[in-house]
Design an enzyme around this catalytic site. Sequence first.
Site, PDB file in Angstrom:
ATOM      1  N   ASN A 225       0.884  -0.991   0.058  1.00 14.46           N
ATOM      2  CA  ASN A 225       0.100  -0.042  -0.125  1.00 14.46           C
ATOM      3  C   ASN A 225       0.859   1.380  -0.045  1.00 14.46           C
ATOM      4  OD1 ASN A 225       0.884  -0.507   2.697  1.00 14.46           O
ATOM      5  ND2 ASN A 225      -1.286   0.187   3.434  1.00 14.46           N
TER       6      ASN A 225
ATOM      7  N   PRO B  55      10.274  -7.096  -1.108  1.00 13.36           N
ATOM      8  CA  PRO B  55       9.165  -6.124  -1.422  1.00 13.36           C
ATOM      9  C   PRO B  55       7.798  -6.914  -1.400  1.00 13.36           C
ATOM     10  CG  PRO B  55      10.362  -6.660  -3.516  1.00 13.36           C
ATOM     11  CD  PRO B  55      10.788  -7.199  -2.257  1.00 13.36           C
TER      12      PRO B  55
ATOM     13  N   GLY C 255       2.612  -5.619   7.402  1.00 14.53           N
ATOM     14  CA  GLY C 255       1.901  -6.296   6.707  1.00 14.53           C
ATOM     15  C   GLY C 255       0.734  -6.837   7.769  1.00 14.53           C
ATOM     16  N   SER C 256      -0.033  -8.125   7.352  1.00 16.07           N
ATOM     17  CA  SER C 256      -1.177  -8.582   8.063  1.00 16.07           C
ATOM     18  C   SER C 256      -0.813  -9.290   9.158  1.00 16.07           C
ATOM     19  CB  SER C 256      -1.944  -9.425   7.098  1.00 16.07           C
ATOM     20  OG  SER C 256      -0.927 -10.641   6.882  1.00 16.07           O
TER      21      SER C 256
ATOM     22  N   GLU D 223       4.838  -4.255  12.377  1.00 15.69           N
ATOM     23  CA  GLU D 223       3.751  -3.183  12.060  1.00 15.69           C
ATOM     24  C   GLU D 223       2.586  -3.936  11.302  1.00 15.69           C
ATOM     25  OE1 GLU D 223       3.853  -0.186  12.848  1.00 15.69           O
ATOM     26  OE2 GLU D 223       5.941   0.236  13.382  1.00 15.69           O
TER      27      GLU D 223
ATOM     28  N   CYS E 264      -3.394   1.564   6.527  1.00 15.50           N
ATOM     29  CA  CYS E 264      -3.471   0.614   7.699  1.00 15.50           C
ATOM     30  C   CYS E 264      -4.143   1.549   8.614  1.00 15.50           C
ATOM     31  CB  CYS E 264      -2.291   0.202   8.264  1.00 15.50           C
ATOM     32  SG  CYS E 264      -0.732   1.592   8.542  1.00 15.50           S
TER      33      CYS E 264
ATOM     34  N   GLU F  47     -10.661  -5.862   9.715  1.00 15.10           N
ATOM     35  CA  GLU F  47     -10.094  -4.699   8.801  1.00 15.10           C
ATOM     36  C   GLU F  47     -10.833  -4.990   7.248  1.00 15.10           C
ATOM     37  OE1 GLU F  47      -6.191  -5.059   7.634  1.00 15.10           O
ATOM     38  OE2 GLU F  47      -5.825  -2.836   8.078  1.00 15.10           O
TER      39      GLU F  47
HETATM   40  P1  NAD Z   1       0.685 -10.029   3.961  1.00  8.24           P
HETATM   41  O1  NAD Z   1       1.007 -10.050   5.432  1.00  8.24           O
HETATM   42  O2  NAD Z   1       0.195 -10.538   3.351  1.00  8.24           O
HETATM   43  O3  NAD Z   1       2.168  -9.607   3.328  1.00  8.24           O
HETATM   44  C1  NAD Z   1       3.179  -8.927   3.682  1.00  8.24           C
HETATM   45  C2  NAD Z   1       4.578  -9.311   3.087  1.00  8.24           C
HETATM   46  O4  NAD Z   1       4.994 -10.403   4.175  1.00  8.24           O
HETATM   47  C3  NAD Z   1       4.504  -9.533   1.738  1.00  8.24           C
HETATM   48  O5  NAD Z   1       5.738  -9.057   1.021  1.00  8.24           O
HETATM   49  C4  NAD Z   1       4.566 -11.091   1.636  1.00  8.24           C
HETATM   50  O6  NAD Z   1       5.250 -11.508   0.713  1.00  8.24           O
HETATM   51  C5  NAD Z   1       5.513 -11.272   3.030  1.00  8.24           C
HETATM   52  N1  NAD Z   1       5.192 -12.500   3.527  1.00  8.24           N
HETATM   53  C6  NAD Z   1       4.045 -13.332   3.494  1.00  8.24           C
HETATM   54  N2  NAD Z   1       4.440 -14.428   4.188  1.00  8.24           N
HETATM   55  C7  NAD Z   1       5.511 -14.590   4.917  1.00  8.24           C
HETATM   56  C8  NAD Z   1       6.358 -15.125   5.829  1.00  8.24           C
HETATM   57  N3  NAD Z   1       5.914 -16.333   5.926  1.00  8.24           N
HETATM   58  N4  NAD Z   1       7.677 -14.928   6.062  1.00  8.24           N
HETATM   59  C9  NAD Z   1       7.917 -13.755   5.672  1.00  8.24           C
HETATM   60  N5  NAD Z   1       7.363 -12.839   4.928  1.00  8.24           N
HETATM   61  C10 NAD Z   1       6.252 -13.283   4.510  1.00  8.24           C
HETATM   62  O7  NAD Z   1       0.232  -8.120   3.882  1.00  8.24           O
HETATM   63  P2  NAD Z   1      -0.518  -7.444   2.707  1.00  8.24           P
HETATM   64  O8  NAD Z   1      -1.656  -8.078   2.588  1.00  8.24           O
HETATM   65  O9  NAD Z   1       0.539  -7.116   1.775  1.00  8.24           O
HETATM   66  O10 NAD Z   1      -0.554  -5.845   3.760  1.00  8.24           O
HETATM   67  C11 NAD Z   1      -1.615  -5.532   3.879  1.00  8.24           C
HETATM   68  C12 NAD Z   1      -1.807  -5.466   5.524  1.00  8.24           C
HETATM   69  O11 NAD Z   1      -0.866  -4.472   5.912  1.00  8.24           O
HETATM   70  C13 NAD Z   1      -3.044  -4.653   5.985  1.00  8.24           C
HETATM   71  O12 NAD Z   1      -3.532  -5.473   7.053  1.00  8.24           O
HETATM   72  C14 NAD Z   1      -2.420  -3.288   6.454  1.00  8.24           C
HETATM   73  O13 NAD Z   1      -3.258  -2.850   7.724  1.00  8.24           O
HETATM   74  C15 NAD Z   1      -0.990  -3.923   6.826  1.00  8.24           C
HETATM   75  N6  NAD Z   1      -0.302  -2.487   7.116  1.00  8.24           N
HETATM   76  C16 NAD Z   1       0.108  -2.167   8.316  1.00  8.24           C
HETATM   77  C17 NAD Z   1       0.965  -1.104   8.371  1.00  8.24           C
HETATM   78  C18 NAD Z   1       1.406  -0.676   9.872  1.00  8.24           C
HETATM   79  O14 NAD Z   1       2.150   0.223   9.921  1.00  8.24           O
HETATM   80  N7  NAD Z   1       1.030  -1.009  11.031  1.00  8.24           N
HETATM   81  C19 NAD Z   1       1.384  -0.490   7.489  1.00  8.24           C
HETATM   82  C20 NAD Z   1       0.795  -0.683   6.037  1.00  8.24           C
HETATM   83  C21 NAD Z   1       0.140  -1.902   5.984  1.00  8.24           C
END
Ligand code: NAD
Length: 505
Positions: free
Chosen positions: A157, A181, A230-231, A252, A286, A388
């Site tokens: 995002n 990334p 991420g999530s 985060e 987020c 979310e």
């Molecule tokens: P995601 O968790 O699916 O993926 C994030 C990253 O993690 C990707 O690069 C993915 O390839 C990697 N990944 C996946 N499995 C992994 C593993 N087992 N080991 C290591 N890396 C792995 O998240 P998404 O759907 O891409 O992002 C959206 C989420 O991010 C939303 O929930 C949003 O709220 C959150 N987010 C949080 C913040 C914050 O600052 N708190 C900021 C931006 C987004």
Amino acid sequence: MDAAAEFGRLSGVFYSGGSFLPSAGERRTVLDPATAKPIGEFADVTAEEADQVVTTANAAQKAWWAESALHRSELMHEVAREMHRLAPELAELLTRETGKPYKESRDELTWSISATDYYAELGRHSHGSVLGPSVAGQLHYTLKEPMGVVVVILPANFPLLLLMWEAAAALAAGNAVIVKPSEWASLTTLKFMEVFTALPAGLVQCVPGGGQVGDRLVRHPQTHMVGFTGSVPTGQAIAKACAEQFKPHLIEASGNDAFVVMPSAPLRTAARAAAFAAFLNCGQVCTSAERIYVHTDVYDEFADLLVEEAAKLRIGSGLGAVDLGPMEHAEERDRYERILARAVEQGAKVVHGGGRPLDLPEENRDGFFVEPTVLVNVTPDMEVMQAEIFGPLAPLCRVESFDEALKLTNASLVGLGATVYTTDLQEVHRATTEIATGMVWINAPLLDNDAGPFGGRKLSGFGRQLGAEGLDTFRHTKLVMIDPAASEHDFWWFPYSDDEAFPQD
Ligand code: NAD
């Protein structure tokens, strides 16, 4: 710049040792979310390639930390200048790959530059502190030292900004950085590596790929810290993997931010703010306004004003004059639409939007566009308030009092941020002290400040990026004690004096 040629050049490579190298890994297609047409491919880098990147990072880190803090700072400012120079090209690619409006892509570059310049200076400030010694004549102090090689794992995002919030701090603290990334922003992140040419080769590297690539880097014995955004489920998996080696990690994760509107708020302003906070980047923020609690005295009027604001938004390709682009990818769009459909099944009423825009140009008909949507008759127990949404949805829930708004705000498994619109001083004070989130915004939604820490509580994660805290996140603290005279410490060494033994009768 010819964007198609640029995406072609960046397809199937990883960035290591200062060069783009072809990966032997399997390739995955990258789609333009505004057209659903292929624009390139990224490779899932192989385990051997990832391991080689780790070796390169370790060598580069040692040389980087051996430099003066002033030299590191000068090179980081050079990185910021290069970002500025490449901003138009980077912003165009970012829009083409993630869909966000070009203006928002430019903003992302501007904020990345300011974070880099901020940490370039902060990194040469305090490297520890001198303590009052517990033994006269001695020198006791702390040293701040880098973790070593930091793995930065990112969502799509804000792929460049979130990279720099962590990488700038990590570099200023003396670390090397390996970037993993998002699958949905790999090509632009690879292009972004060109901003680091002033730095020693291998200090910042980029390895595209899926979760298994991230997992390998997290578990690698020669990486020393993980910064994850991420999530929640991925954050939990990473935290568990790190726990096996007690590897420090910053998590985060997701938010489900409340947005409270009280009768004393200037309602038109609050409605504009809510439209921005709910719909910015198609709701894929987020800290988006995800749960909007409106006091019953102003609920109907606020709903009308918000619908007016939503109706003004122009939807279309991020390269046009628009406010909202498409969602980042089809799966996210489909997930969002399922949540919206369930809310309607459960009794929520759509008063604006609710579908896909019909009046798009031919070339955008298959893009991942959805309308900004306003829902009324929403109750706190609905899934749309509990989970979310991560899409352009503004669900309005009626509350009878400020107490109820605060209670519902805190009744969440996550705790990233919260916004309250009010001009009542007592409510302001109560909101800032009683809301259990990492950030509270009073009449100032979604704002960030490089100098202020950003992060969550509860399932939104732990640790902080930005500010002085964000630098310390990427540093060890070492305690040093020196006795310049190498004196005997008879006040506690052997042999113990008989007078200090347990008294015998
Ligand atoms: P995601 O968790 O699916 O993926 C994030 C990253 O993690 C990707 O690069 C993915 O390839 C990697 N990944 C996946 N499995 C992994 C593993 N087992 N080991 C290591 N890396 C792995 O998240 P998404 O759907 O891409 O992002 C959206 C989420 O991010 C939303 O929930 C949003 O709220 C959150 N987010 C949080 C913040 C914050 O600052 N708190 C900021 C931006 C987004």
